[in-house]
Design an enzyme around this catalytic site. Structure first.
Site, short mmCIF file in Angstrom:
data_model
loop_
_atom_site.label_atom_id
_atom_site.label_comp_id
_atom_site.label_asym_id
_atom_site.label_seq_id
_atom_site.Cartn_x
_atom_site.Cartn_y
_atom_site.Cartn_z
N ASP A 276 -9.78 5.64 10.67
CA ASP A 276 -9.89 4.96 9.37
C ASP A 276 -10.62 3.62 9.55
OD1 ASP A 276 -9.61 4.88 6.64
OD2 ASP A 276 -7.61 3.97 6.69
N LYS B 71 5.06 -5.07 8.73
CA LYS B 71 4.72 -3.92 7.90
C LYS B 71 5.99 -3.07 7.74
CE LYS B 71 1.22 -0.23 7.88
NZ LYS B 71 0.10 0.34 8.67
N LYS C 5 5.21 -2.26 2.24
CA LYS C 5 4.83 -3.65 2.01
C LYS C 5 4.61 -4.37 3.34
CE LYS C 5 6.91 -4.51 -2.51
NZ LYS C 5 7.76 -5.46 -3.30
N GLY D 54 0.83 -1.19 0.00
CA GLY D 54 0.00 0.00 0.00
C GLY D 54 0.87 1.24 0.00
N GLY D 55 0.26 2.38 0.25
CA GLY D 55 1.01 3.62 0.22
C GLY D 55 2.11 3.68 1.27
N TYR D 56 1.92 2.97 2.37
CA TYR D 56 2.92 2.96 3.45
C TYR D 56 4.14 2.14 3.07
CZ TYR D 56 4.86 1.96 8.11
OH TYR D 56 5.69 1.82 9.19
#
Length: 954
Positions: free
Chosen positions: A756, A660, A645, A641-643
């Site tokens: 979120d 993460k 892997k 994602g944007g953060y």
């Protein structure tokens, strides 16, 4: 010695070696080409005579290379076409090298004498070349656990000598090929014993032509695909069959009535399909041990009498099969019975388990039936009986043990052999014989064991003995083996950790590792029959040590070669001395790091980020995480994602973790990262994903979470996971998520606003309990910020509180709004914004409290169970609409939301405080295949800061 004379001797020795070389020059050229493209080759791959110098993994006959076996070497690179120009090659085994990737060369068909093509557990991809059908002498074709795509080549049908076909655990798609007038197919493989094609994406019907009486198949494993149509009756023609797995597909229609003629079958898996008609009558299958026909759409029927005739039965799985009436007490007298799972049926009356003759019976799971009475008999054998969600457990004040969910303990580890384990240095393990050594490790996976009692020590002892017998018969220097952590995965495969210990030294060399790997990869090792078909995934072995100088096989080289060898030995000793000193230095550094886990904490005085104060989480070194993820291999890359892997990892104790890993552009400052991990380490609740630790060194920022096996709520609602959610299950998921969120708001210190909340950030564990996840946007509230925080708007479109969006005033009620949207998503299985329609507005406009189901028939998810009474649906809708009111002040707090959902569950006749009633397998929908991973690329989503114009719909 005069330097000039030494140079002369070296030159002369090279000349003599070239004259006496045993390796064919063409073969040498091809092996040299491999050396140019592969990394981490064995150190012995040097010189100009692979056959004469005994290169590890290379075997020759008459100067020609006939065998390459290099399993678990940590090789990196691609399969070169050069390897296909070794005309005498008979064995090619490159298994368990996860960094071997890329396609197989089309020229693979040139290896006309190849008998073993074994590439288990690598990362090869692309289509399987059609030219593989030219390998006319092939006996073993094992390409499982890679990333191959495309259809199964029909040309495989030309492999008339094939014994073993294993293409499982890839991404193969298309139909199962059978022969026509012009093309071959798998039906031509009449000598093949094993069809292992599970865990792919094969589609279409199972061709009736695939099976015939000429076949000698014993294993047919087609589980976890996308196969449709009915089970062909021609299957019964294959009288040699022992194991059948068609589970987790989309098969329909009745089970063939002639299936019971397969009297040699010991394991039959047909679960999680759409099979209809009467329950199959399997009378006569006297060797049947394991029967799983759960979660199909069979006709309603009483408990079949023929089941009581299956004297070999150990395991009966008939969850969700429309059974009704009472279970005859005689059934429980079967002598070999271990596990009975009959949950989610309509069984009723009084439960009488009669006389239990089996000393192995561990579990009788009758959750969610209509059993009204049960009284244990005095002196009755102790068995775990589960009657949760039956009338007998729903009476006020019932606290009997059978009204709670419990499972037998299945932990096991090989015990020492009458000795006391001793402390071992770093990375060494104490063997069962209490010797410290660098063990060769890996995972044994049994695809269809005939037993379900995972706590039976006797079966593991027999497996250990058979492993040792196999290694000894192959003259391998193995001291002992250890097994640990038996567990079933989502496909009902049995996983076991294996450690193999060296004999008379503390390490294996490259040759022995490749030989052990080959024994396991080519099925030389035969486990006890009740373990069934298996495969092995070996770990890369990192602990090779320098070997003694190899003797030269050419005795005619005389004193000159001896002098050169002496000089080489001296040089080797100097190199080894340098390596030893370097290794000792590194070991000292590692010891220092171990004693001070924050030795690499990248903090500076100016940042103010001192060592973090943790509560429950710990520091992981970068090297540890590399090891746990196999060097962050692509095979363990389970989301992005944007953060950054997310990687799957396995701790030494067998626990799965999710890592993460931030990409460079997402890195925080030391102070911010410290604040985040301190915050998350304080969060401990069963409905919140736990932070286990972090890594902050080498410019990396990583968070280590518990691994949650059943994916996100979004995936289950969308049908991607294959898990079916009925109304009761959705209520319990809503309650779990609400409790997790209420904990964050009201009990966490400091309180946390998630910011979120959405269905992709609610994960489901093995029992489908909800866990709130992904705190990338979370905001703690200090005492001075109680009431609201003024902050930049972050979140996901569709779930975003409109009041927060307009005012930038963040409160706990913003999470309440998002949770209300999640509740509507639970009702409808629709995205919050879909085709321009907003679910909150759609429900608000359609609602009519005077009509049945509030007039929401068109919006409700059909799979919620509309044919049944949805008790409490009206109150659930009312609560959701309270949560999504425009003004935050009008919304309830999460504590009140929890209480209201608990009341709704009680209205539905359920105990809101009871544990989940079933495993996730109970809710896998027919035809959906294996559940997707919680951190898959579709599930993992990180929504960062954005201006209003950049808000994206979910």
């Amino acid at each position: 010695m005069n330097p000039k004379y030494l140079v002369f001797l070296l030159a002369a020795s090279l000349q003599i070696c070239s004259i006496a070389a045993l390796t064919n020059s063409d073969d040498l050229t091809k092996l040299k080409a491999l050396m140019d493209i592969w990394e981490n080759l064995p150190p012995s791959w040097e010189g100009t005579d692979p056959c004469g110098d005994q290169w590890d993994g290379i075997k020759c006959i008459n100067s020609r290379v006939t065998s390459i076996t290099l399993s678990s070497m940590g090789l990196k690179g691609q399969m070169s076409g050069d390897i296909t120009n070794l005309p005498e090659l008979q064995i090619l085994d490159l298994s368990y090298n996860k960094d071997l990737r890329g396609p197989l060369p089309a020229s693979i068909g040139n290896l006309k004498k190849l008998k073993y093509l074994i590439l288990v557990g690598c990362s090869f991809s692309g289509p399987i070349p059609n030219s593989v059908g030219s390998l006319q002498q092939l006996v073993y074709l094992s390409l499982n656990s890679n990333a191959f795509t495309g259809p199964i080549p029909p040309s495989i049908g030309n492999l008339s000598e094939l014994y073993w076909l294993d293409l499982a655990d890839n991404k193969l798609d298309g139909n199962i090929p059978v022969s026509t007038d012009t093309t071959p197919g798998l039906d031509m493989l009449v000598k093949t014993k094993h069809f292992h094609l599970g865990k792919n994406q094969l589609s279409g019907e199972i061709p009736s032509k695939l099976f015939s009486s000429d076949m000698t198949l014993i294993h047919v494993l087609f589980d976890s695909n996308k196969l449709t149509g009915s089970i062909p009756s021609t299957l019964a023609l294959v009288q040699t069959l022992e194991v059948i797995r068609f589970d987790r597909n989309s098969l329909i229609g009745p089970v063939p009535s002639n299936l019971n003629v397969l009297t040699n079958v010991s394991e039959l898996f047909l679960s999680n399909n759409g099979l209809t008609g009467p329950l199959p009558n399997l009378t006569g299958m006297s060797f049947l041990n394991y029967l799983d026909i759960s979660n199909n759409s069979f006709d309603a029927s009483d408990f079949p009498r023929w089941i009581s005739t299956l004297q070999s039965l150990t395991t009966l799985m008939m969850e969700g099969t429309q059974l009704q009436g009472q279970i005859p007490p005689s059934f429980f007298s079967l002598a070999n019975l271990q596990t009975v799972v009959l949950s989610n049926n309509r069984l009723n009356g009084t439960l009488d388990i009669g006389t239990i003759n089996s000393d192995q019976l561990q579990l009788i799971d009758l959750q969610t039936n209509s059993i009204s009475d049960y009284t244990p008999k005095p002196g009755q054998k102790q068995v775990d009986i589960i009657l949760v969600n039956n009338p007998v457990c729903q009476e006020t004040g019932v606290i009997a043990s059978y009204c709670t969910v419990s499972r037998p303990n299945s932990s096991y580890v090989t015990l020492p052999n009458n000795c006391v384990p001793i402390p071992c240095r770093s990375n060494q393990i104490s063997s069962p014989n209490c010797n410290c050594a660098y063990a060769y490790t890996g995972l044994l996976v049994f695809r269809a064991p005939s037993f379900s009692d995972l706590g039976n020590i006797t079966i593991y002892i027999s497996l250990q003995r058979s492993l040792m017998d196999s290694f000894r018969s192959n003259q391998l220097p193995v001291d002992s083996v250890s097994l640990s952590n038996p567990r079933k995965d989502l496909s009902e495969y049995l996983d076991l950790n294996l450690q193999v210990f060296p004999f008379d030294r503390d390490y294996f060399n490259q040759t022995i590792i490749s030989q052990i790997g080959f024994v396991l990869s080519n099925q030389t090792f035969k486990p006890p029959k009740f373990f069934g078909p298996y495969y092995f995934i070996g770990d890369v072995y990192h602990y090779f040590a320098g070997e003694a100088t190899r003797s030269n096989n050419s005795s005619n080289t005389g004193i000159i070669i001896g002098a050169v060898a002496g000089g080489s030995a001296l040089l080797l000793l100097l190199v080894l001395a340098g390596l030893y000193a370097y290794r000792q230095k590194k070991r000292a550094e590692r010891a220092t790091e171990w004693n001070n886990p924050f030795a690499h904490w990248d903090s500076t005085k100016s940042s103010g980020a001192g060592f973090p104060q943790l509560k429950g989480a710990r520091f992981f070194s970068f090297e540890e995480l590399k090891k746990y993820t196999n060097n962050f291999s692509e095979a363990n890359d389970i989301g992005s994602g944007g953060y950054g892997k997310v990687y799957r990892g396995v701790l030494p104790n067998g626990q799965l973790i999710a890592i993460k890993r931030a990409q460079q552009e997402s890195l925080q400052g030391a102070l911010e990262f410290k604040t985040e991990i301190e915050l998350l380490s304080r969060v401990h609740h069963k409905n919140v994903v736990s932070l286990l630790g972090f890594c902050f060194e080498r410019g990396e920022q990583m968070l280590i979470y518990e691994f949650v096996p059943n994916g996100s709520l979004n995936e289950s609602l969308s049908g991607k996971s294959g898990i079916r959610l009925d109304w009761v299950r959705r209520l319990k998921i809503a309650l779990g998520a609400a409790r997790g969120l209420a904990y964050l708001h009201e009990l966490a210190n400091p309180p946390i606003i998630h910011r979120d909340i959405k269905t992709t950030n609610i994960l489901l564990d093995e029992r489908l309990n909800a866990k709130v996840a992904d705190f990338g946007l979370s905001k703690p509230m200090s005492d001075t910020e109680k009431g609201h925080i003024t902050t930049q708007v972050k979140g996901t479109m569709g779930y975003l509180d409109p009041e927060y969006y307009m005012t930038q005033q963040l409160t706990e009620k913003s999470d309440v709004y998002s949770f209300g949207v999640v509740m509507l998503e639970l009702l409808t299985a629709r995205k919050p914004i879909e085709r321009g329609k907003y679910i909150v507005r759609e429900v608000r406009m359609a609602m009519d409290r005077t009509k049945d189901l509030y007039n929401l028939h068109e919006l409700l998810d059909p799979s919620i169970g509309l044919q049944t009474t949805l008790k409490g649906l009206d109150k659930f809708v009312d609560l959701a609409m309270e949560c999504v009111k425009e003004s935050g002040a009008d919304r309830p707090i999460m504590g009140d939301v929890v209480k209201e959902i608990e009341n709704i569950l009680q209205l539905a006749g359920l105990n809101p405080n009871a544990e989940s009633a079933s495993t996730s397998a109970s809710y896998e929908e027919a035809g959906k295949g294996s559940p997707r991973h919680p951190y898959s690329k579709d599930a993992f989503d990180y929504s960062g800061a954005f201006p209003p114009s950049k808000l994206e719909p979910q």
